[in-house]
Design a protein around this motif. Structure first.
Motif, PDB file in Angstrom:
ATOM      1  N   TRP A 153       1.666  -5.375 -19.432  1.00 48.46           N
ATOM      2  CA  TRP A 153       2.682  -5.387 -20.484  1.00 48.46           C
ATOM      3  C   TRP A 153       4.045  -5.651 -19.848  1.00 48.46           C
ATOM      4  O   TRP A 153       4.500  -4.910 -18.992  1.00 48.46           O
ATOM      5  CB  TRP A 153       2.656  -4.056 -21.226  1.00 48.46           C
ATOM      6  N   GLY A 174      -1.403   4.756 -24.090  1.00 45.58           N
ATOM      7  CA  GLY A 174      -0.493   3.673 -24.397  1.00 45.58           C
ATOM      8  C   GLY A 174       0.970   4.071 -24.479  1.00 45.58           C
ATOM      9  O   GLY A 174       1.805   3.289 -24.947  1.00 45.58           O
ATOM     10  N   GLY A 190       5.326   1.665 -23.921  1.00 46.23           N
ATOM     11  CA  GLY A 190       3.994   1.089 -23.972  1.00 46.23           C
ATOM     12  C   GLY A 190       3.522   0.631 -22.602  1.00 46.23           C
ATOM     13  O   GLY A 190       4.319   0.445 -21.677  1.00 46.23           O
TER      14      GLY A 190
END
Length: 280
Positions: free
Chosen positions: A41, A235, A242
């Motif tokens: 991410w 998460g 995140g």
């Protein structure tokens, strides 16, 4: 009998207080870098990069890595053959804390009364834990503990019938409730067993273990890894933005307990898991 001067204790604690706030332990820094490499991410990768850069600046310029320079928690192992000369050990340690926070330009965060809320002005008294051990060595570990993470820590007196699943559920629930408030990625100290007071002590002591070490008991080592995997699947991610790095480590310590009890404590630490030690 080995004699150690109280003045030496003070000077060493003064040094440790500053070094702990300026220099992130290598195992923690390495874990942050490894987590950055494994993140997918983009926002999480960027956040970890900023955390690492912040720690590097603090290390290079000898400045605090966080504005919350913590309440000084001190673990002391004193050998049975050690004598402290020239003053009391408590006084020597607190004087070292006093000097370290003043000379290191560290924020003073301690209030003298929990309700009156008047700052003591020198970050004393520290929280000092003593263990008497064989030998003639004095080991002092200083761990500044910030309260953004301390405030998200929890204790629960489970029933024996709650069993292993009850322990797992409580640890995961505690991290979920902490969310972004404890400045993840976290180091999660877990105490299991003992009594109401002992379980919180071993949970905090667990935070002092190197992130490279697993519990020596295979069962608890496996449990640490299982809980870490489950926490990172929540998460929440670095700073709550995140990603797969909600925690760097789960460290479990245990102690025998009563047949009628199953105490569990979770002491959460932010990514700045600060501690330095000396052996005299």
């Amino acid at each position: 009998m080995k004699e150690i001067d109280a003045g030496l204790v003070t000077s060493e604690v003064r040094r440790l207080v500053m070094e702990a706030n300026y220099h992130l332990p290598k195992d923690v820094a390495d874990a942050l870098r490894k987590s950055k490499e494994n993140e997918k991410w983009l926002l999480a990768t960027d956040t970890l990069g900023r955390i690492i850069e912040n720690a590097e600046i603090a290390d290079t310029e000898n400045v605090p890595m966080c504005q919350d320079t913590g309440m000084a928690v001190v673990f002391v192992e004193i050998g049975q053959e050690v004598h402290i000369a020239g003053g009391g050990l408590d006084d020597a340690i607190n004087q070292g804390i006093r000097e370290g926070y003043k000379d290191g330009l560290l924020r003073k965060s301690v209030v003298g009364d929990p309700l009156a809320r008047k700052n003591t002005g020198d970050n004393t008294p520290g929280i000092i834990h003593y263990s008497i051990v064989p030998g003639d060595r004095l080991r002092i570990m200083v761990a500044p503990k910030g309260f953004g993470s301390e405030n998200m820590s929890r204790l629960k007196m489970l029933k024996p019938s709650d069993g292993l699943q009850g322990v797992k559920d409580f640890v995961i629930e505690t991290v979920e409730l902490a969310g972004p408030n404890a400045c993840p990625p976290l180091v999660v100290g877990v105490g299991i067993g003992g009594s109401f007071d002992k379980v919180t002590y071993i949970a905090k002591k667990a935070l002092m273990r190197s992130l490279d070490e697993c519990n020596p008991e295979p069962f608890y080592c496996d449990l640490e890894n299982e809980l870490l995997e489950k926490i990172n699947s929540l998460g929440i991610g670095p700073q709550g933005f995140g990603g797969r790095t909600t925690a760097l480590k789960v460290a479990i310590e245990t102690f025998p307990t009563h047949i009628a009890g199953l105490p569990v404590a979770v002491n959460i630490n932010c990514h700045a898991t600060r501690h330095k030690e000396v052996i005299l």
